[in-house]
Design an enzyme around this catalytic site. Structure first.
Site, mmCIF file in Angstrom:
data_model
loop_
_atom_site.group_PDB
_atom_site.id
_atom_site.type_symbol
_atom_site.label_atom_id
_atom_site.label_comp_id
_atom_site.label_asym_id
_atom_site.label_seq_id
_atom_site.Cartn_x
_atom_site.Cartn_y
_atom_site.Cartn_z
ATOM 1 N N ARG A 49 54.854 43.640 35.920
ATOM 2 C CA ARG A 49 54.339 44.559 36.939
ATOM 3 C C ARG A 49 54.875 45.957 36.685
ATOM 4 O O ARG A 49 56.081 46.132 36.467
ATOM 5 C CB ARG A 49 54.805 44.052 38.298
ATOM 6 C CG ARG A 49 54.182 44.756 39.472
ATOM 7 C CD ARG A 49 54.448 43.955 40.728
ATOM 8 N NE ARG A 49 53.732 44.510 41.846
ATOM 9 C CZ ARG A 49 54.285 44.744 43.033
ATOM 10 N NH1 ARG A 49 55.558 44.468 43.245
ATOM 11 N NH2 ARG A 49 53.574 45.243 44.009
ATOM 12 N N ARG A 104 57.436 55.563 46.992
ATOM 13 C CA ARG A 104 58.401 55.142 48.011
ATOM 14 C C ARG A 104 59.089 53.835 47.619
ATOM 15 O O ARG A 104 60.051 53.422 48.254
ATOM 16 C CB ARG A 104 57.712 55.029 49.381
ATOM 17 C CG ARG A 104 56.812 53.856 49.506
ATOM 18 C CD ARG A 104 56.054 53.771 50.822
ATOM 19 N NE ARG A 104 54.842 53.018 50.632
ATOM 20 C CZ ARG A 104 54.775 51.688 50.569
ATOM 21 N NH1 ARG A 104 55.866 50.969 50.721
ATOM 22 N NH2 ARG A 104 53.630 51.084 50.354
ATOM 23 N N HIS A 124 45.735 45.455 45.381
ATOM 24 C CA HIS A 124 45.117 45.932 46.622
ATOM 25 C C HIS A 124 44.056 47.023 46.391
ATOM 26 O O HIS A 124 44.038 48.047 47.078
ATOM 27 C CB HIS A 124 46.170 46.461 47.588
ATOM 28 C CG HIS A 124 47.445 45.664 47.624
ATOM 29 N ND1 HIS A 124 47.478 44.297 47.436
ATOM 30 C CD2 HIS A 124 48.742 46.032 47.808
ATOM 31 C CE1 HIS A 124 48.734 43.880 47.509
ATOM 32 N NE2 HIS A 124 49.522 44.894 47.729
ATOM 33 N N ASP A 141 49.721 37.883 50.220
ATOM 34 C CA ASP A 141 50.796 38.873 50.112
ATOM 35 C C ASP A 141 51.963 38.538 51.049
ATOM 36 O O ASP A 141 52.797 39.396 51.326
ATOM 37 C CB ASP A 141 50.304 40.304 50.349
ATOM 38 C CG ASP A 141 51.250 41.336 49.725
ATOM 39 O OD1 ASP A 141 51.680 41.136 48.583
ATOM 40 O OD2 ASP A 141 51.584 42.337 50.394
ATOM 41 N N ASN A 172 57.414 45.801 54.173
ATOM 42 C CA ASN A 172 57.218 47.208 54.588
ATOM 43 C C ASN A 172 56.057 47.448 55.530
ATOM 44 O O ASN A 172 55.491 48.533 55.531
ATOM 45 C CB ASN A 172 57.057 48.112 53.349
ATOM 46 C CG ASN A 172 58.279 48.077 52.461
ATOM 47 O OD1 ASN A 172 59.386 48.255 52.939
ATOM 48 N ND2 ASN A 172 58.084 47.801 51.178
HETATM 49 C C1 0GY Z 1 53.074 44.629 48.341
HETATM 50 C C2 0GY Z 1 53.396 45.934 48.774
HETATM 51 C C3 0GY Z 1 54.559 46.608 48.865
HETATM 52 C C4 0GY Z 1 55.787 46.291 48.243
HETATM 53 C C5 0GY Z 1 55.971 45.751 47.033
HETATM 54 O O1 0GY Z 1 57.293 44.976 45.311
HETATM 55 C C6 0GY Z 1 57.268 45.537 46.401
HETATM 56 O O2 0GY Z 1 58.273 45.947 46.978
HETATM 57 O O3 0GY Z 1 54.939 45.377 46.321
HETATM 58 C C7 0GY Z 1 54.484 47.817 49.690
HETATM 59 O O4 0GY Z 1 55.505 48.182 50.309
HETATM 60 O O5 0GY Z 1 53.409 48.436 49.789
HETATM 61 O O6 0GY Z 1 52.139 44.468 47.553
HETATM 62 O O7 0GY Z 1 53.696 43.656 48.742
#
Ligand code: 0GY
Length: 309
Positions: free
Chosen positions: A124, A130, A181, A261, A266
């Site tokens: 990934r 952020r 997404h 998901d 967050n």
């Molecule tokens: C998601 C979205 C988020 C976080 C992460 O790896 C992660 O910390 O992907 C987000 O905060 O938008 O896809 O779970």
């Protein structure tokens, strides 16, 4: 757990409802991260948030309750490039989970082989400011070149406004690419407006690009209003996300994936009931054929190619 959660952190929804929509046999929930547990798998020092725990046992209990057969467990940024929690989830899944890792440039061939043996099939790259600090694109291209011979893909996470700047980098990647997404569209804009048209063009012109049509709860501005009444009624919740997800599913039916998901990092305003998220699926993939491609054929081709038809 050893760390204190980020203030305002919403825990995942315990006791989700059982969906009315029955997913097809062999459906894959792709993606979902695991968090910790923090006592066993500490969170990374460089993380931008500290989540609640969300263990492999809890993930697999959710899989069974929602009617899914398998999971794709994706590495979350709160674990940095320490893939132990994700790998532990894979090796305790009885072959029902495959994974997506985060690796650094210095990763050795032996480490990549060990990840592969555990069930990892992708890495990934995250561009959401952020969540992560900047990594030079040259380093990411090096990683992509290292994982390509393993047959892995690259999952990319970015905000729609950043696509123009990232376009050349993304189109230089040598592997299949999976976008998180739908590239995070601003759903207050038109589904046929310039911003989302660029994303559609990205997928149309580059047939190695796939998209997850996940996270209505993260993209929606109208939200889950009266979710219990509406989602199972005439009008779906997250209705502002529907045209975007439906357009991608119908235009690229062989290159889409869906996932809960869970455990939904967050989210600030509401935490979705995962059972109701499953009931969102027939609103974006209206026919049994589209549903089978989205939930079974496509994820099997990407993550379990040796079993795919
Ligand atoms: C998601 C979205 C988020 C976080 C992460 O790896 C992660 O910390 O992907 C987000 O905060 O938008 O896809 O779970």
């Amino acid at each position: 757990m050893t760390s204190t959660k980020t203030p305002g952190w919403l825990d995942w929804y315990a006791g989700p409802s059982t969906p009315q929509f029955q997913v097809p046999t062999g459906a894959v929930d792709a993606p979902c991260p695991v968090f910790g547990p923090g006592d066993e798998f500490p969170f990374a020092p460089e993380r931008k948030y500290t989540p609640c725990d969300a263990s492999k046992q809890q993930l697999y209990a959710l899989r069974d309750q929602l009617g899914f057969a398998r999971n794709v467990v994706v590495q979350a940024t709160c674990h940095g490039a320490d893939n132990r929690a994700m790998v532990d989830a894979l090796v305790h899944s009885g072959g029902k989970a495959r994974g997506v890792a985060t690796v650094k440039r210095g990763v050795t061939d032996d480490e990549l082989q060990a990840l592969h043996a555990a069930g990892v099939r992708g890495v990934r790259f995250n561009f959401v400011k952020r969540l992560v600090d900047f990594t030079p694109k040259g380093e990411l291209l090096e990683i992509a070149a290292r994982i390509a011979p393993l047959g892995w893909h690259v999952v990319i996470y970015f905000e729609a406004v950043d696509l123009p700047e990232l376009w050349d980098f993304f189109t230089a990647l040598p592997t299949t690419i999976v976008v998180d997404h739908m590239g995070r569209p601003d759903v207050s804009k038109q589904v046929d407006g310039p911003e989302f048209e660029l994303f559609v063009k990205f997928m149309r012109e580059h047939t190695n690009v796939w998209s997850k049509v996940s996270c209505p709860e993260r993209l929606s501005l109208t939200g889950p209003k009266a979710i219990l009444g509406q989602l199972r009624g005439e009008q779906a919740a997250y209705r502002d996300v529907l045209p975007f997800a439906r357009r991608i599913v119908e235009t690229f039916p062989d290159r889409v994936l869906w996932g809960t998901d869970w455990p939904h990092p967050n989210l600030k305003d509401h935490m979705p009931d995962d059972g109701l998220l499953v009931d969102f699926i027939p609103h974006i993939a209206a026919t049994p054929e589209l549903q089978r491609k989205l939930l079974v054929d496509n994820p099997m081709r990407l993550y379990w190619p040796e079993e795919a038809h």
